[in-house]
Scaffold this motif. Structure first.
Motif, PDB file in Angstrom:
ATOM      1  N   ASP A  25       6.134   8.339  -1.385  1.00  0.00           N
ATOM      2  CA  ASP A  25       7.377   9.101  -1.345  1.00  0.00           C
ATOM      3  C   ASP A  25       7.454   9.838  -0.001  1.00  0.00           C
ATOM      4  O   ASP A  25       6.540   9.741   0.827  1.00  0.00           O
ATOM      5  N   LYS A  26       8.523  10.571   0.200  1.00  0.00           N
ATOM      6  CA  LYS A  26       8.774  11.214   1.490  1.00  0.00           C
ATOM      7  C   LYS A  26       7.662  12.198   1.879  1.00  0.00           C
ATOM      8  O   LYS A  26       7.213  12.214   3.021  1.00  0.00           O
ATOM      9  N   ASP A  27       7.204  13.011   0.932  1.00  0.00           N
ATOM     10  CA  ASP A  27       6.146  13.989   1.209  1.00  0.00           C
ATOM     11  C   ASP A  27       4.814  13.313   1.528  1.00  0.00           C
ATOM     12  O   ASP A  27       4.096  13.722   2.439  1.00  0.00           O
ATOM     13  N   LEU A  32       0.735  11.429   5.603  1.00  0.00           N
ATOM     14  CA  LEU A  32       0.031  10.346   6.298  1.00  0.00           C
ATOM     15  C   LEU A  32       0.387  10.326   7.783  1.00  0.00           C
ATOM     16  O   LEU A  32      -0.474  10.097   8.640  1.00  0.00           O
ATOM     17  N   SER A  33       1.645  10.589   8.103  1.00  0.00           N
ATOM     18  CA  SER A  33       2.077  10.624   9.498  1.00  0.00           C
ATOM     19  C   SER A  33       1.427  11.783  10.245  1.00  0.00           C
ATOM     20  O   SER A  33       1.013  11.642  11.400  1.00  0.00           O
ATOM     21  N   GLN A  34       1.328  12.941   9.583  1.00  0.00           N
ATOM     22  CA  GLN A  34       0.686  14.098  10.210  1.00  0.00           C
ATOM     23  C   GLN A  34      -0.802  13.839  10.442  1.00  0.00           C
ATOM     24  O   GLN A  34      -1.346  14.202  11.489  1.00  0.00           O
ATOM     25  N   ARG A  69      -0.165   5.573  13.003  1.00  0.00           N
ATOM     26  CA  ARG A  69       1.280   5.500  12.746  1.00  0.00           C
ATOM     27  C   ARG A  69       1.646   5.984  11.347  1.00  0.00           C
ATOM     28  O   ARG A  69       2.819   6.017  10.990  1.00  0.00           O
ATOM     29  N   GLY A  70       0.637   6.341  10.549  1.00  0.00           N
ATOM     30  CA  GLY A  70       0.897   6.830   9.200  1.00  0.00           C
ATOM     31  C   GLY A  70       1.241   5.740   8.218  1.00  0.00           C
ATOM     32  O   GLY A  70       1.885   5.985   7.204  1.00  0.00           O
ATOM     33  N   GLU A  71       0.796   4.534   8.497  1.00  0.00           N
ATOM     34  CA  GLU A  71       1.116   3.390   7.652  1.00  0.00           C
ATOM     35  C   GLU A  71       0.032   3.085   6.625  1.00  0.00           C
ATOM     36  O   GLU A  71       0.218   2.225   5.777  1.00  0.00           O
ATOM     37  N   ARG A  72      -1.088   3.774   6.722  1.00  0.00           N
ATOM     38  CA  ARG A  72      -2.217   3.499   5.823  1.00  0.00           C
ATOM     39  C   ARG A  72      -2.619   4.745   5.065  1.00  0.00           C
ATOM     40  O   ARG A  72      -2.660   5.838   5.616  1.00  0.00           O
TER      41      ARG A  72
END
Length: 97
Positions: A25-27, A32-34, A69-72
Motif C-alpha cells: 500500500d502507499k505507506d 521501502l522508498s525511504q 529504488r524501494g522495489e523490494r
C-alpha cells in the motif's frame, strides 16, 4: 558474456514480477522508498558504486539497485549484509527521519 546474459535475465524477470504484482500500500511503499534512499545515501557517502556495495555484501547489483529504488521488501539477512558492507548497524538503516 555469461554474466551479462545472467544479469539481463534477472533484470527482465524482476521487471515482469514488478509489473504483475505490486503488493504494497502507499505507506508501505513509502517506507521501502525511504529505506532505499538511506541505503543509497550511505553508499554514496562511502563513495561506493552499486556494484562495489553488492560485491561487499555478497548480493547481486540488480538486487541492490531495486532495494535502493524501494522495489523490494528486503529480507532481514540481506539488510544485515548491506549494513555490514556499509559499516553501520542495521538499526541505522531502519531509522525513520
Amino acid at each position: 558474456m555469461i554474466l551479462i546474459v545472467r544479469r539481463l535475465i534477472i533484470y527482465f524477470w524482476s521487471i515482469c514480477l514488478l509489473k504483475r504484482h505490486m503488493p504494497y500500500d502507499k505507506d508501505e511503499q513509502s517506507y521501502l522508498s525511504q529505506l532505499g534512499a538511506r541505503i543509497r545515501k550511505l553508499r554514496k557517502a562511502k563513495q561506493l558504486s552499486q556494484e562495489a556495495l553488492a560485491f561487499e555484501a555478497d548480493l547481486d547489483r540488480t538486487y541492490v539497485s531495486s532495494v535502493e529504488r524501494g522495489e523490494r521488501n528486503i529480507a532481514v539477512l540481506n539488510l544485515a549484509k548491506l549494513a555490514r558492507a556499509l559499516g553501520v548497524e542495521v538499526s541505522t538503516l531502519l531509522q525513520e527521519e
